[in-house]
Write an enzyme that holds these catalytic residues in place. Structure first.
Site, PDB file in Angstrom:
ATOM      1  N   ILE A 164       0.830  -1.202   0.000  1.00  0.00           N
ATOM      2  CA  ILE A 164       0.000   0.000   0.000  1.00  0.00           C
ATOM      3  C   ILE A 164       0.860   1.244   0.000  1.00  0.00           C
ATOM      4  O   ILE A 164       0.635   2.185  -0.777  1.00  0.00           O
ATOM      5  CB  ILE A 164      -0.960  -0.020   1.209  1.00  0.00           C
ATOM      6  CG1 ILE A 164      -1.968  -1.161   1.065  1.00  0.00           C
ATOM      7  CG2 ILE A 164      -1.690   1.316   1.351  1.00  0.00           C
ATOM      8  CD1 ILE A 164      -2.813  -1.400   2.302  1.00  0.00           C
ATOM      9  N   ASP A 183      10.670   2.774   6.946  1.00  0.00           N
ATOM     10  CA  ASP A 183      10.326   1.363   7.123  1.00  0.00           C
ATOM     11  C   ASP A 183      11.481   0.691   7.840  1.00  0.00           C
ATOM     12  O   ASP A 183      12.648   1.021   7.605  1.00  0.00           O
ATOM     13  CB  ASP A 183      10.073   0.700   5.764  1.00  0.00           C
ATOM     14  CG  ASP A 183       9.281  -0.597   5.883  1.00  0.00           C
ATOM     15  OD1 ASP A 183       8.170  -0.661   5.344  1.00  0.00           O
ATOM     16  OD2 ASP A 183       9.786  -1.541   6.526  1.00  0.00           O
ATOM     17  N   SER A 241      -4.223   1.646   8.938  1.00  0.00           N
ATOM     18  CA  SER A 241      -3.529   0.368   9.061  1.00  0.00           C
ATOM     19  C   SER A 241      -4.113  -0.502  10.166  1.00  0.00           C
ATOM     20  O   SER A 241      -4.874  -1.426   9.891  1.00  0.00           O
ATOM     21  CB  SER A 241      -2.029   0.599   9.276  1.00  0.00           C
ATOM     22  OG  SER A 241      -1.803   1.473  10.371  1.00  0.00           O
ATOM     23  N   ASP A 266      -9.466   5.002   9.988  1.00  0.00           N
ATOM     24  CA  ASP A 266     -10.333   3.972   9.420  1.00  0.00           C
ATOM     25  C   ASP A 266     -10.352   2.721  10.292  1.00  0.00           C
ATOM     26  O   ASP A 266     -11.168   1.830  10.073  1.00  0.00           O
ATOM     27  CB  ASP A 266      -9.851   3.616   8.008  1.00  0.00           C
ATOM     28  CG  ASP A 266     -10.760   2.627   7.292  1.00  0.00           C
ATOM     29  OD1 ASP A 266     -11.958   2.943   7.141  1.00  0.00           O
ATOM     30  OD2 ASP A 266     -10.281   1.540   6.909  1.00  0.00           O
ATOM     31  N   GLU A 271     -13.541  -2.469  17.729  1.00  0.00           N
ATOM     32  CA  GLU A 271     -14.491  -2.176  16.664  1.00  0.00           C
ATOM     33  C   GLU A 271     -15.758  -3.012  16.842  1.00  0.00           C
ATOM     34  O   GLU A 271     -15.677  -4.176  17.265  1.00  0.00           O
ATOM     35  CB  GLU A 271     -13.873  -2.459  15.293  1.00  0.00           C
ATOM     36  CG  GLU A 271     -12.654  -1.585  14.994  1.00  0.00           C
ATOM     37  CD  GLU A 271     -12.055  -1.868  13.627  1.00  0.00           C
ATOM     38  OE1 GLU A 271     -12.530  -2.809  12.951  1.00  0.00           O
ATOM     39  OE2 GLU A 271     -11.117  -1.150  13.230  1.00  0.00           O
ATOM     40  N   HIS A 294     -13.704   1.125   9.095  1.00  0.00           N
ATOM     41  CA  HIS A 294     -12.813   0.077   8.591  1.00  0.00           C
ATOM     42  C   HIS A 294     -13.198  -0.321   7.160  1.00  0.00           C
ATOM     43  O   HIS A 294     -13.330  -1.500   6.829  1.00  0.00           O
ATOM     44  CB  HIS A 294     -12.838  -1.147   9.499  1.00  0.00           C
ATOM     45  CG  HIS A 294     -11.587  -1.971   9.428  1.00  0.00           C
ATOM     46  ND1 HIS A 294     -11.075  -2.662  10.493  1.00  0.00           N
ATOM     47  CD2 HIS A 294     -10.731  -2.219   8.395  1.00  0.00           C
ATOM     48  CE1 HIS A 294      -9.972  -3.301  10.138  1.00  0.00           C
ATOM     49  NE2 HIS A 294      -9.747  -3.049   8.859  1.00  0.00           N
ATOM     50  N   GLY A 296     -11.464   0.954   4.391  1.00  0.00           N
ATOM     51  CA  GLY A 296     -10.394   1.325   3.467  1.00  0.00           C
ATOM     52  C   GLY A 296     -10.308   0.414   2.259  1.00  0.00           C
ATOM     53  O   GLY A 296     -10.069   0.863   1.140  1.00  0.00           O
ATOM     54  N   GLY A 297     -10.493  -0.887   2.473  1.00  0.00           N
ATOM     55  CA  GLY A 297     -10.449  -1.834   1.361  1.00  0.00           C
ATOM     56  C   GLY A 297     -11.818  -2.271   0.893  1.00  0.00           C
ATOM     57  O   GLY A 297     -11.940  -3.210   0.111  1.00  0.00           O
TER      58      GLY A 297
END
Length: 412
Positions: A164, A183, A241, A266, A271, A294, A296-297
């Protein structure tokens, strides 16, 4: 394709349980492969899941259902878990592997969808569109450029430069943004993106900070008050994430003080399990803060691709023993065996002499090996052997009863 037999009982109809409102293609593909499929729209708690898994060969979930060691212990028929998502932290991967349960996810199928919502959030927050929208709906005409900026020329800091993060990097540059990233692993920079030596170095130069790290336990609490304080005054913050990596109480304080000019979240530490359940968060009610459930995808395109991809992986594992892209078992790429061939897919502890023991057992029952493949990973080994002669039950009993045996999956 022949219906998979799973444990070697030829003619058994494998059962699949799909939870959390998966795309219909997930069910269609499995039914086409001979599965009996049951679907449920919501997640299940531990006790409910154990009860529902009675006789189930394949479980499909998204992010809400927790597949714990306790669940796996009480699901002896389970052979494969499909995570219809990128993340797999909702599954005890080690416990699954050591009980002979393969786990597959969808590491690439919703990448574009997450990237697009990140870009949408970045532009909306930088232009303060949510603030203007609320005022307009309240009947207030507030035409002003105060606090609104172009994204062109601004610096985007990406924390986590995986599938991503890299795609976001490329598209952000196409919008005229400068990109820096951090990273913990060595990653090749794409385009003009620059790698930062530390997170603090990234925070010091970024106008927008976007988190795209994975769900490993070490990332818990990654971003808190200290990291927020290290951001540039007036910067934008995004977390698409994992919910547990950010201290949202600290983020609220940073937004209220004006140090952070806007934020998007997100994902959340806790949750709701089902659509329509109440949602609580420290971030509710804040100005220029975008909250999404949640999703995002969660585009139709991504969910269709995920449904097809993960179901196909589960089908192929049960129908051929192929573990390609399994996240918890040694990987071996296999085709469906020819008619008349019996395939023994043997997951075992990675100790010396297993291959010799397998072949001695086969020889003792007069079976000649046609093909054989072996892969190991850590303390696990996976040997796949094809034989053409009739498979004596004693072979299964002998291999399955050995002390190093974890699970023998027979495809015939």
């Amino acid at each position: 394709m022949r219906p998979p037999t799973g444990t070697g009982h030829h003619g058994d109809v494998p059962k699949a349980l799909l939870l959390e409102n998966l795309h219909p293609d997930a069910r269609t593909l499995l039914e086409g492969a001979g599965f009996e499929v049951q679907t449920r729209t919501g997640a299940l708690d531990e006790a409910e899941l154990i009860e529902a898994l009675d006789g189930v060969t394949m479980l499909g979930i998204r992010s809400k259902t927790q597949v714990t060691e306790h669940v796996l212990k009480h699901a002896p028929d389970l052979l494969v878990v499909g995570a219809y998502s990128i993340g797999t932290n909702q599954i005890d991967l080690s416990a699954a592997a050591h009980r002979g349960v393969a786990v597959f996810n969808a590491p690439f199928s919703n990448t574009r969808s997450v990237v697009e919502i990140a870009l949408a959030d970045i532009i909306a927050l930088t232009r303060r569109l949510t603030v203007l929208d609320k005022k307009m709906h309240a009947g207030i005409w507030d035409k002003t450029a105060a606090g609104a900026h172009e994204v062109r020329g601004r610096t985007l800091g990406i924390v986590g430069y995986g599938n991503i993060g890299t795609q976001l990097s490329v598209l952000a540059e196409n919008l005229g943004m400068s990109v820096v990233f951090y990273d913990i692993a060595e990653k090749l920079s794409l385009g003009n993106a620059r790698k930062m030596a530390s997170l603090d170095e990234l925070l010091a130069v970024s106008d927008i900070v976007s988190l795209h790290v994975d769900g490993r336990a070490g990332n818990a609490g990654l971003f808190g008050a200290a990291q927020l304080a290290a951001m540039k005054p007036g910067a934008i913050f995004l977390n698409l994430s994992r919910g547990f990596i950010v201290d949202y109480a600290a983020l609220r304080a940073a937004v209220e003080s004006g140090h952070v000019a806007g934020a998007a979240a997100d994902v959340f530490p806790v949750e709701p399990k089902r659509a329509g359940d109440p949602f609580e968060s420290e971030l509710r009610g804040l100005e220029n803060v975008i909250l999404s459930p949640h999703t995002g995808g969660s585009t139709e395109e991504a969910q269709q691709a995920i449904g097809q991809f993960v179901s196909a992986k589960a089908r192929d594992y049960l129908g051929s023993g192929s573990t390609t892209l399994s996240v918890n078992l040694p990987n071996i790429a296999l085709e469906t065996p020819d008619d008349g061939v019996h395939r023994l897919a043997y997951l075992h502890q990675n100790v010396p002499g297993v291959l010799a023991n397998v072949n001695q057992t086969l020889a003792a029952f007069g079976l000649n090996v046609e093909t054989q493949m072996l892969a190991t990973h850590g303390d696990l080994g996976y040997v796949v052997t094809d034989v053409r002669a009739p498979l004596h039950p004693g072979v299964v009993d002998d291999l399955g009863g050995r002390p190093e045996s974890i699970r023998l999956h027979v495809v015939s």
